[in-house]
Write an enzyme that holds these catalytic residues in place. Structure first.
Site, mmCIF file in Angstrom:
data_model
loop_
_atom_site.group_PDB
_atom_site.id
_atom_site.type_symbol
_atom_site.label_atom_id
_atom_site.label_comp_id
_atom_site.label_asym_id
_atom_site.label_seq_id
_atom_site.Cartn_x
_atom_site.Cartn_y
_atom_site.Cartn_z
ATOM 1 N N GLN A 24 0.881 -1.169 0.000
ATOM 2 C CA GLN A 24 0.000 0.000 0.000
ATOM 3 C C GLN A 24 0.911 1.207 0.000
ATOM 4 O O GLN A 24 1.913 1.211 0.705
ATOM 5 C CB GLN A 24 -0.852 0.039 1.277
ATOM 6 C CG GLN A 24 -1.780 -1.125 1.466
ATOM 7 C CD GLN A 24 -3.042 -1.015 0.647
ATOM 8 O OE1 GLN A 24 -3.189 -0.089 -0.144
ATOM 9 N NE2 GLN A 24 -3.926 -1.954 0.813
ATOM 10 N N SER A 25 0.556 2.225 -0.774
ATOM 11 C CA SER A 25 1.510 3.329 -0.906
ATOM 12 C C SER A 25 1.699 4.135 0.361
ATOM 13 O O SER A 25 2.810 4.474 0.709
ATOM 14 C CB SER A 25 1.114 4.311 -1.987
ATOM 15 O OG SER A 25 0.252 3.758 -2.868
ATOM 16 N N THR A 26 0.601 4.450 1.048
ATOM 17 C CA THR A 26 0.793 5.306 2.211
ATOM 18 C C THR A 26 0.291 4.601 3.452
ATOM 19 O O THR A 26 -0.482 3.659 3.384
ATOM 20 C CB THR A 26 0.006 6.618 2.068
ATOM 21 O OG1 THR A 26 -1.374 6.274 2.014
ATOM 22 C CG2 THR A 26 0.385 7.362 0.818
ATOM 23 N N GLN A 29 -3.355 4.441 3.623
ATOM 24 C CA GLN A 29 -3.968 3.341 2.881
ATOM 25 C C GLN A 29 -3.875 2.047 3.663
ATOM 26 O O GLN A 29 -4.788 1.234 3.649
ATOM 27 C CB GLN A 29 -3.281 3.172 1.529
ATOM 28 C CG GLN A 29 -3.743 4.185 0.500
ATOM 29 C CD GLN A 29 -3.084 3.966 -0.844
ATOM 30 O OE1 GLN A 29 -2.169 3.153 -0.963
ATOM 31 N NE2 GLN A 29 -3.550 4.692 -1.839
ATOM 32 N N GLY A 65 3.185 1.208 3.115
ATOM 33 C CA GLY A 65 3.416 2.575 3.559
ATOM 34 C C GLY A 65 4.506 3.288 2.789
ATOM 35 O O GLY A 65 4.894 4.379 3.127
#
Ligand SMILES: [Zn+2]
Length: 697
Positions: A24-26, A29, A65
């Protein structure tokens, strides 16, 4: 799962392991988009359905992340590539595989490696074999599409931001001291203490012209500076701390304090290692700069002026100390001296002469740049003294004004600082009161909350006491700074500029500031003499000439008086005795030292004085050899006779070697049997090193 998918999976694939890549990118998320995470983990079931035992499906989820734009920081993706490259992976599982790597290069690299190692790829749409041309084409397209999608998303977002920014309507984080009101308009922070602190910073910089001096002034007055917390649980809260140099620069450079909206001051650039660097754009390249958009602490012209001063100050550190603010160091004309030969600004170089630091004014810029000899270098102590004298004789009315101004400024500065510190106490009092009210409002039965609030109240009270003590202490200290005695002294000095100027307690920096208030610049030319062309503020000018100061070796020369004295003494004394005599009379060498044998020897040699042995020989004195031959006696007998006063001798050095006086017409003769002590012809002279002495041996 279709049959086609099963056909692609062969035994050679199943022998190797399966790798599920979850990301997940952040962080947001990771927490909020649990649906997607569930879907990603569900892929594991599909891997199992294709024939991989569940224990051999490895999950790589260490990149959660991390943004997908570059592989550099993502250890998980790197590990995945490594495992595939070593041929350990039979299949790679991932949701929307093309997003495995947002960066297309990373993506193609992975595809390439998968093709080489015969590794399959699986996403929600199906199984691909990158070794197969059609599959690889499809995957490549998917990667490109994903990249394009990201690009479109970004540019749409950026386009919106930019058009808002051009109108000056973009809501961006504000520096401390400015806040958005309920209508979204930028206003000054209603907190008076914050406002006053910022005003104090701008005022101090205006006065001192240097960020460093601003910091020092805040620290000396023990003033704190506000800061707004940007991230974390205390986001948006106000903190107070000591003022730092970088913060002063930050405030001075920020156009928002002048009421200007700006955007695009920095350019971000991605480095090869994936890290982001920021670069400052020159102002003409900013995307937007709109002066007078909202209220500020200084005017736009004032902001421009500050930028100029900061630039001047920065330049003065570099190749040329042009127009530099007064710094420590004794050179009065630092930053004011111009070269009369080539017109550039002269720099200051310090050297130590006789334990004192003295300045040289040097024009060396051209010399350094072109490798040629320096243009001119002038010993500065004489020039500084002359400038001081010039000011003392011609500047009295101006000086009075300056001194009065300084005094006034000192007083107002202390008052400002006092007001600010008082506000710090007020704030502490308010916070203590707030904590008290909170404590009183809570239900006393609610023990946990009540205890916490009570502790908080106590702490705030302690802070209040501290602030009060600090305030009183500083107030007392300030009062001491400008006590009656001092005030009287300053007033006296104000009417007595020469004394202020000459007072050894006046820091050189203040002298330089006073000089700067009166002088525009000074042009120096060294020829037969040193010529100073002084330009005063307001256009008046004056020229001075000074003799060229003696060179260092000239200063070290022994005075003619001492040389003559040595010449005179050499007639009757050895060099050792001369040194003693000179020291006893308090005479010193050109270097200010006491004399010793070798110094006297060196001086008489350097000045061509006749040596003592030569003087004695010229006076007709004989060596021991000569007198022994003349009297027909043994060398030892000569010594013996001299010791008993039959012959007279004079020492010509400090080792006791001597020359003998001519025995005259009736020389002593050998007389067997008569006692030498009875035959003494010359009186015995007591040994006295400082008077003329007889030879001792
Ligand atoms: Zn020059």
């Amino acid at each position: 799962m279709n049959a086609e998918a099963h056909q692609k999976v062969r035994a050679s694939h199943l022998q190797r392991d399966a790798y599920l890549y979850v990301r997940q990118s952040t962080m947001r998320q990771v927490f909020e988009n649990t649906e997607s995470t569930k879907r990603q983990y569900a892929l594991r079931e599909r891997g199992v359905a294709l024939g991989w035992p569940v224990e051999r499906v490895h999950v790589i989820d260490s990149d959660q992340g991390q943004s997908g734009a570059s592989a550099a920081d993502r250890a998980g993706f790197q590990r995945l590539v490594a495992e595939v490259g070593m041929g350990k992976a039979g299949i790679v599982l991932g949701l929307e595989v093309s997003r495995l790597a947002r960066n297309s290069t990373d993506w193609h690299r992975l595809l390439e490696i998968c093709a080489l190692t015969d590794t399959l790829i699986l996403d929600e749409d199906g199984v691909y074999n990158p070794a197969d041309f059609n599959d690889r084409l499809l995957l490549g397209l998917k990667g490109t599409m994903s990249e394009a999608e990201l690009h479109v998303l970004r540019s749409r977002l950026r386009g919106g931001i930019l058009s808002q920014a051009r109108r000056g309507e973009l809501r961006s984080p504000l520096p401390v001291g400015l806040v958005y009101d309920s209508h979204g308009q930028v206003i000054l922070d209603p907190d008076q203490q914050v406002q006053e602190s910022l005003r104090q910073l701008f005022r101090t910089f205006q006065r001192t012209g240097s960020a460093r001096a601003t910091v020092q002034s805040f620290r000396a007055a023990r003033l704190l500076f506000p800061r707004r917390v940007r991230t974390g649980p205390h986001r948006g809260e106000l903190c107070w701390g000591p003022l730092g140099h970088w913060r002063v620069l930050q405030v001075l450079h920020n156009p928002r304090y002048a009421g200007a909206f700006f955007f695009g001051r920095l350019r971000t650039r991605q480095r090869p290692d994936g890290k982001i660097t920021y670069e400052k754009r020159p102002r003409e390249q900013w995307l937007s700069l709109l002066p007078d958009t909202h209220p500020g602490y200084i005017s736009w012209p004032q902001y421009e002026e500050n930028q100029k001063r900061l630039l001047d100050s920065a330049q003065s550190h570099g190749q040329d100390r042009r127009k530099s603010p007064p710094r420590e160091g004794p050179a009065l004309l630092q930053g004011l001296a111009l070269c009369g030969v080539c017109g550039t600004r002269m720099t200051v170089r310090y050297h130590t002469r006789r334990g004192e630091v003295s300045p040289d004014y040097v024009c060396q810029r051209q010399g350094i740049e072109t490798g040629s000899p320096i243009c001119q270098a002038i010993y500065g102590a004489g020039i500084d003294a002359a400038m001081g004298a010039l000011l003392l004789e011609s500047m009295t009315p101006v000086a009075l004004e300056v001194a009065l101004q300084v005094q006034q400024e000192l007083q107002s500065r202390l008052d400002e600082a006092d007001r600010l510190r008082h506000q710090q106490v007020e704030r502490a009092r308010y916070e203590a009161e707030l904590a008290r009210r909170r404590y009183l409002q809570v239900d006393p039965d609610h023990r946990l909350v009540a205890d916490t609030l009570e502790a908080d109240w106590n702490e705030k009270l302690r802070a209040l006491t501290d602030a009060q003590e600090q305030y009183e202490k500083q107030r007392a200290a300030d009062a001491a700074v400008l006590g009656d005695e001092q005030r009287a002294r300053i007033l006296a000095l104000a009417t007595d500029f020469p004394r202020l100027w000459r007072d050894p307690k006046t820091p050189q920096r203040e002298r330089k500031r006073m000089l700067r208030l009166m002088l525009e610049d000074v042009t120096l030319i060294k020829a037969e003499q040193i010529t100073l062309h002084v330009r005063f503020k307001g256009g008046a000018s004056q020229s001075l000439t000074l003799p060229i100061p003696p060179r260092a070796w000239q200063l070290r020369q022994t005075s003619a008086q001492v040389v003559a004295e040595i010449d005179r003494l050499l007639d009757h004394h050895t060099t050792g005795e001369i040194a003693t005599l000179l020291n006893r009379r308090g005479l010193v060498s050109g270097e200010g030292k006491r004399f010793n044998v070798s110094m006297v020897q060196r001086i008489s040699r350097d000045h061509g004085l006749k040596s003592r042995p030569q003087r004695l020989r010229d006076a007709g004195l004989l060596t021991r050899q000569e007198i022994a031959e003349r009297l027909g006696i043994a060398l030892q007998t000569v010594k013996h006779w001299r010791a008993h006063g039959l012959l007279r001798a004079h020492a010509y050095n400090d080792k006791g070697e001597c020359l003998y006086e001519h025995p005259g017409d009736t020389p002593p003769l050998k007389k067997q049997g008569s006692k030498l002590s009875k035959r003494r012809r010359f009186p015995e002279v007591p040994s006295n090193r400082t008077e003329e002495v007889q030879c001792e041996t």
